[in-house]
Design a protein around this motif. Structure first.
Motif, PDB file in Angstrom:
ATOM      1  N   VAL A  62       5.883  -4.071  -0.738  1.00  0.00           N
ATOM      2  CA  VAL A  62       5.267  -5.012  -1.673  1.00  0.00           C
ATOM      3  C   VAL A  62       6.358  -5.736  -2.441  1.00  0.00           C
ATOM      4  CG1 VAL A  62       3.147  -3.688  -1.953  1.00  0.00           C
ATOM      5  CG2 VAL A  62       5.074  -3.281  -3.500  1.00  0.00           C
ATOM      6  N   GLN A  63       5.999  -6.825  -3.056  1.00  0.00           N
ATOM      7  CA  GLN A  63       6.933  -7.521  -3.929  1.00  0.00           C
ATOM      8  C   GLN A  63       6.825  -6.954  -5.339  1.00  0.00           C
ATOM      9  OE1 GLN A  63       6.063 -11.744  -3.494  1.00  0.00           O
ATOM     10  NE2 GLN A  63       7.642 -11.893  -1.907  1.00  0.00           N
TER      11      GLN A  63
ATOM     12  N   LYS B  70     -13.488  15.350  -1.718  1.00  0.00           N
ATOM     13  CA  LYS B  70     -12.766  14.847  -0.550  1.00  0.00           C
ATOM     14  C   LYS B  70     -11.469  15.595  -0.302  1.00  0.00           C
ATOM     15  CE  LYS B  70     -14.570  10.125  -0.851  1.00  0.00           C
ATOM     16  NZ  LYS B  70     -14.236   8.687  -0.960  1.00  0.00           N
ATOM     17  N   ASN B  71     -11.159  16.531  -1.188  1.00  0.00           N
ATOM     18  CA  ASN B  71      -9.910  17.287  -1.052  1.00  0.00           C
ATOM     19  C   ASN B  71      -8.714  16.345  -0.938  1.00  0.00           C
ATOM     20  OD1 ASN B  71      -9.837  20.078  -1.299  1.00  0.00           O
ATOM     21  ND2 ASN B  71      -9.246  20.401   0.822  1.00  0.00           N
ATOM     22  N   THR B  72      -8.671  15.383  -1.819  1.00  0.00           N
ATOM     23  CA  THR B  72      -7.662  14.333  -1.751  1.00  0.00           C
ATOM     24  C   THR B  72      -7.115  14.037  -3.140  1.00  0.00           C
ATOM     25  OG1 THR B  72      -8.771  13.321   0.159  1.00  0.00           O
ATOM     26  CG2 THR B  72      -7.223  11.941  -1.055  1.00  0.00           C
ATOM     27  N   VAL B  73      -5.840  13.741  -3.182  1.00  0.00           N
ATOM     28  CA  VAL B  73      -5.204  13.316  -4.428  1.00  0.00           C
ATOM     29  C   VAL B  73      -4.628  11.920  -4.203  1.00  0.00           C
ATOM     30  CG1 VAL B  73      -3.005  14.416  -3.844  1.00  0.00           C
ATOM     31  CG2 VAL B  73      -3.562  13.971  -6.220  1.00  0.00           C
ATOM     32  N   TYR B  74      -4.646  11.125  -5.249  1.00  0.00           N
ATOM     33  CA  TYR B  74      -4.214   9.734  -5.155  1.00  0.00           C
ATOM     34  C   TYR B  74      -3.113   9.441  -6.168  1.00  0.00           C
ATOM     35  CZ  TYR B  74      -8.819   9.426  -2.924  1.00  0.00           C
ATOM     36  OH  TYR B  74      -9.905   9.629  -2.120  1.00  0.00           O
ATOM     37  N   LEU B  75      -2.344   8.411  -5.853  1.00  0.00           N
ATOM     38  CA  LEU B  75      -1.382   7.886  -6.814  1.00  0.00           C
ATOM     39  C   LEU B  75      -1.533   6.368  -6.810  1.00  0.00           C
ATOM     40  CD1 LEU B  75       0.934   8.665  -8.776  1.00  0.00           C
ATOM     41  CD2 LEU B  75       2.518   8.054  -6.920  1.00  0.00           C
ATOM     42  N   HIS B  76      -2.081   5.844  -7.894  1.00  0.00           N
ATOM     43  CA  HIS B  76      -2.263   4.414  -8.028  1.00  0.00           C
ATOM     44  C   HIS B  76      -1.076   3.854  -8.799  1.00  0.00           C
ATOM     45  CE1 HIS B  76      -4.804   0.793  -9.562  1.00  0.00           C
ATOM     46  NE2 HIS B  76      -4.120   0.490  -8.473  1.00  0.00           N
ATOM     47  N   MET B  77      -0.369   2.915  -8.182  1.00  0.00           N
ATOM     48  CA  MET B  77       0.864   2.388  -8.751  1.00  0.00           C
ATOM     49  C   MET B  77       0.706   0.890  -9.002  1.00  0.00           C
ATOM     50  SD  MET B  77       3.525   4.403  -6.240  1.00  0.00           S
ATOM     51  CE  MET B  77       2.963   3.534  -4.776  1.00  0.00           C
ATOM     52  N   ILE B  78       0.969   0.465 -10.210  1.00  0.00           N
ATOM     53  CA  ILE B  78       0.922  -0.958 -10.540  1.00  0.00           C
ATOM     54  C   ILE B  78       2.273  -1.397 -11.080  1.00  0.00           C
ATOM     55  CG2 ILE B  78      -1.550  -0.862 -11.032  1.00  0.00           C
ATOM     56  CD1 ILE B  78      -0.829  -1.048 -14.024  1.00  0.00           C
ATOM     57  N   ASN B  79       2.449  -2.721 -11.135  1.00  0.00           N
ATOM     58  CA  ASN B  79       3.701  -3.285 -11.640  1.00  0.00           C
ATOM     59  C   ASN B  79       4.917  -2.612 -10.992  1.00  0.00           C
ATOM     60  OD1 ASN B  79       5.343  -4.975 -13.141  1.00  0.00           O
ATOM     61  ND2 ASN B  79       5.326  -3.644 -14.945  1.00  0.00           N
ATOM     62  N   LEU B  80       4.887  -2.506  -9.700  1.00  0.00           N
ATOM     63  CA  LEU B  80       5.980  -1.864  -8.978  1.00  0.00           C
ATOM     64  C   LEU B  80       7.262  -2.669  -9.103  1.00  0.00           C
ATOM     65  CD1 LEU B  80       3.954  -0.696  -5.899  1.00  0.00           C
ATOM     66  CD2 LEU B  80       5.340   0.808  -7.333  1.00  0.00           C
ATOM     67  N   GLN B  81       8.360  -1.957  -9.181  1.00  0.00           N
ATOM     68  CA  GLN B  81       9.677  -2.568  -9.323  1.00  0.00           C
ATOM     69  C   GLN B  81      10.597  -2.074  -8.215  1.00  0.00           C
ATOM     70  OE1 GLN B  81      10.201  -5.003 -11.658  1.00  0.00           O
ATOM     71  NE2 GLN B  81       8.008  -4.690 -12.073  1.00  0.00           N
ATOM     72  N   PRO B  82      11.664  -2.806  -7.932  1.00  0.00           N
ATOM     73  CA  PRO B  82      12.576  -2.366  -6.857  1.00  0.00           C
ATOM     74  C   PRO B  82      13.075  -0.944  -7.036  1.00  0.00           C
ATOM     75  CG  PRO B  82      13.057  -4.627  -7.456  1.00  0.00           C
ATOM     76  CD  PRO B  82      12.024  -4.148  -8.430  1.00  0.00           C
TER      77      PRO B  82
END
Length: 124
Positions: free
Chosen positions: A12-13, A76-88
């Protein structure tokens, strides 16, 4: 035997967002917590976030607070990681991890189960 399989990585950018998923296969997870670590080239593995399975208590590394959100879906036996404003500087291989006991969550060797990792690349 608990197995963890990550997905959702990609390129992603800067300023973009991604959501990582970690599917827990095998018996329904009955451990204490799930978490995410990351490792950039040439650097040590870094704690990103964790969530306790029963009480949904969340913890974050200082570098991601306010930008990343960890969540879990017990059905669902699932874990998530939601990431915003990603940087290099967020570019790394992201690993899902699980543990059966409490303790110091930022310490890598206290985690029992590990996924193979998923690559996240952020371009400027």
């Amino acid at each position: 035997q608990v197995q963890l399989v990550e997905s959702g990585g990609g390129s992603v950018q800067a300023g973009g967002s991604l959501r990582l998923s970690c599917a827990i296969s095998g018996p329904a997870f009955r451990g204490y917590a799930m978490g995410w670590f990351r490792q950039a080239p040439g650097k040590e593995r870094e704690f990103v976030a964790s969530v306790t399975w029963a009480n949904y208590n969340t913890y974050y590394g200082d570098s991601v607070k306010g930008r990343f959100t960890i969540s879990r879906d017990t059905a669902k036996n699932t874990v998530y990681l939601h990431m915003i404003n990603l940087q290099p500087e967020d570019t790394a291989v992201y690993y899902c991890a699980g543990r059966d006991y409490g303790g110091v969550f930022a310490v890598e060797y206290e985690w029992t189960y590990w996924g193979q990792g998923t690559q996240v690349t952020v371009s400027s």
